[in-house]
Write a protein that holds these residues in place. Sequence first.
Motif, short mmCIF file in Angstrom:
data_model
loop_
_atom_site.label_atom_id
_atom_site.label_comp_id
_atom_site.label_asym_id
_atom_site.label_seq_id
_atom_site.Cartn_x
_atom_site.Cartn_y
_atom_site.Cartn_z
N LEU A 108 0.84 -1.20 0.00
CA LEU A 108 0.00 0.00 0.00
C LEU A 108 0.87 1.25 0.00
CD1 LEU A 108 -2.45 -1.03 2.85
CD2 LEU A 108 -2.81 -1.26 0.39
N LEU A 109 0.30 2.34 -0.47
CA LEU A 109 0.99 3.62 -0.35
C LEU A 109 0.84 4.11 1.08
CD1 LEU A 109 -0.09 5.52 -3.58
CD2 LEU A 109 2.15 4.58 -3.06
N ASP A 110 1.95 4.57 1.66
CA ASP A 110 1.84 5.18 2.98
C ASP A 110 1.60 6.67 2.81
OD1 ASP A 110 4.29 6.36 2.46
OD2 ASP A 110 5.37 5.34 4.06
N ASP A 111 1.57 7.41 3.91
CA ASP A 111 1.24 8.84 3.83
C ASP A 111 2.35 9.68 3.20
OD1 ASP A 111 2.90 8.50 6.01
OD2 ASP A 111 1.75 9.80 7.34
N ARG A 120 3.10 12.35 18.32
CA ARG A 120 3.55 11.80 19.61
C ARG A 120 4.15 10.41 19.48
NH1 ARG A 120 -1.87 13.49 22.89
NH2 ARG A 120 -1.72 15.69 22.46
N VAL A 121 4.15 9.87 18.26
CA VAL A 121 4.65 8.52 18.03
C VAL A 121 5.81 8.61 17.04
CG1 VAL A 121 4.06 6.22 17.16
CG2 VAL A 121 2.36 7.53 18.44
N ASP A 122 6.85 7.83 17.28
CA ASP A 122 8.00 7.79 16.39
C ASP A 122 7.53 7.40 14.98
OD1 ASP A 122 10.36 7.36 15.05
OD2 ASP A 122 11.12 5.84 16.42
N PRO A 123 7.72 8.27 13.98
CA PRO A 123 7.21 7.97 12.64
C PRO A 123 7.85 6.72 12.02
CG PRO A 123 8.47 10.03 12.64
CD PRO A 123 8.35 9.57 14.05
N ASP A 124 9.03 6.34 12.48
CA ASP A 124 9.65 5.11 11.97
C ASP A 124 8.95 3.86 12.49
OD1 ASP A 124 11.54 6.57 10.56
OD2 ASP A 124 12.95 6.61 12.23
N ARG A 125 8.15 4.01 13.52
CA ARG A 125 7.46 2.86 14.10
C ARG A 125 5.99 2.81 13.74
NH1 ARG A 125 8.71 1.85 20.09
NH2 ARG A 125 8.18 -0.22 19.39
N LEU A 126 5.51 3.82 13.03
CA LEU A 126 4.09 3.91 12.69
C LEU A 126 3.95 4.27 11.22
CD1 LEU A 126 1.25 3.88 14.05
CD2 LEU A 126 1.44 6.34 14.19
N ARG A 127 3.61 3.30 10.40
CA ARG A 127 3.43 3.52 8.96
C ARG A 127 1.94 3.70 8.69
NH1 ARG A 127 8.28 2.46 6.13
NH2 ARG A 127 7.21 3.59 4.49
N VAL A 128 1.56 4.90 8.37
CA VAL A 128 0.16 5.24 8.15
C VAL A 128 -0.14 5.15 6.66
CG1 VAL A 128 -1.52 7.12 8.34
CG2 VAL A 128 0.14 6.74 10.16
N VAL A 171 -5.12 3.17 13.88
CA VAL A 171 -4.15 3.66 14.86
C VAL A 171 -4.72 3.53 16.27
CG1 VAL A 171 -2.97 5.72 15.74
CG2 VAL A 171 -2.91 5.22 13.31
N SER A 172 -5.98 3.88 16.44
CA SER A 172 -6.58 3.85 17.78
C SER A 172 -6.68 2.44 18.35
CB SER A 172 -7.97 4.51 17.76
OG SER A 172 -8.84 3.80 16.89
N ASP A 173 -6.59 1.41 17.49
CA ASP A 173 -6.57 0.04 17.96
C ASP A 173 -5.17 -0.39 18.40
OD1 ASP A 173 -9.26 -0.27 17.34
OD2 ASP A 173 -8.84 -1.05 15.34
N CYS A 174 -4.16 0.31 17.91
CA CYS A 174 -2.77 -0.13 18.12
C CYS A 174 -1.98 0.74 19.09
CB CYS A 174 -2.03 -0.12 16.79
SG CYS A 174 -2.79 -1.13 15.51
N PRO A 234 0.85 -5.39 6.00
CA PRO A 234 0.82 -5.72 7.44
C PRO A 234 1.55 -4.70 8.32
CG PRO A 234 1.39 -7.66 6.16
CD PRO A 234 1.40 -6.49 5.21
N LEU A 235 2.37 -3.85 7.72
CA LEU A 235 3.10 -2.85 8.50
C LEU A 235 2.34 -1.53 8.62
CD1 LEU A 235 6.64 -3.38 6.92
CD2 LEU A 235 5.72 -4.38 9.03
N CYS A 236 1.20 -1.43 7.97
CA CYS A 236 0.46 -0.17 7.90
C CYS A 236 -0.73 -0.13 8.86
CB CYS A 236 -0.07 0.05 6.49
SG CYS A 236 1.20 0.29 5.26
N VAL A 237 -1.10 1.09 9.23
CA VAL A 237 -2.30 1.34 10.02
C VAL A 237 -3.07 2.49 9.37
CG1 VAL A 237 -1.43 0.48 12.22
CG2 VAL A 237 -1.05 2.86 11.61
#
Length: 134
Positions: free
Chosen positions: A29-32, A53-61, A79-82, A40-43
């Motif tokens: 998928l395309l991320d932001d 407030r979250v490290d962008p390297d740990r959160l692929r939107v 995101v709100s689930d994770c 599986p790495l995306c939210v």
Amino acid sequence: VLKVVGLVANVRHNTTSATHTTHHHGIFLLDDTSVLVAAPLCVFNDAPWLRGRVDPDRLRVVHPGLSLGVCRRLGIHRVSDCVSEVMEQGFTPEPCPAPDGSPARLTATLTSPELAHGLACLVDHEKASQKNAD
């Protein structure tokens, strides 16, 4: 790319919903930032206030052009689930008293028709969002 992902989500959802299998394996998928990332790495970003407030390297939107409905059909979490926000140890919120120390202003705000209308609009919007996501 976004249109193709939507079509793939519909096909996969229709062919795998009866078997309850994970829908996103083998999909990118395309991320932001418009970079292809394994699904599986995306939210899905349903909590934009957490982004800073979250490290962008740990959160692929996922890309904002992908709807919640498409993400749900692909098995992408929100995101709100994770992510859960936890206050720092020892944090104590400061009270915000009225200038005269009375709760009258707060009571007036909480009982105002404007607040009731605003909350009703938020509830209607959330219901419509949930309906459109399904």
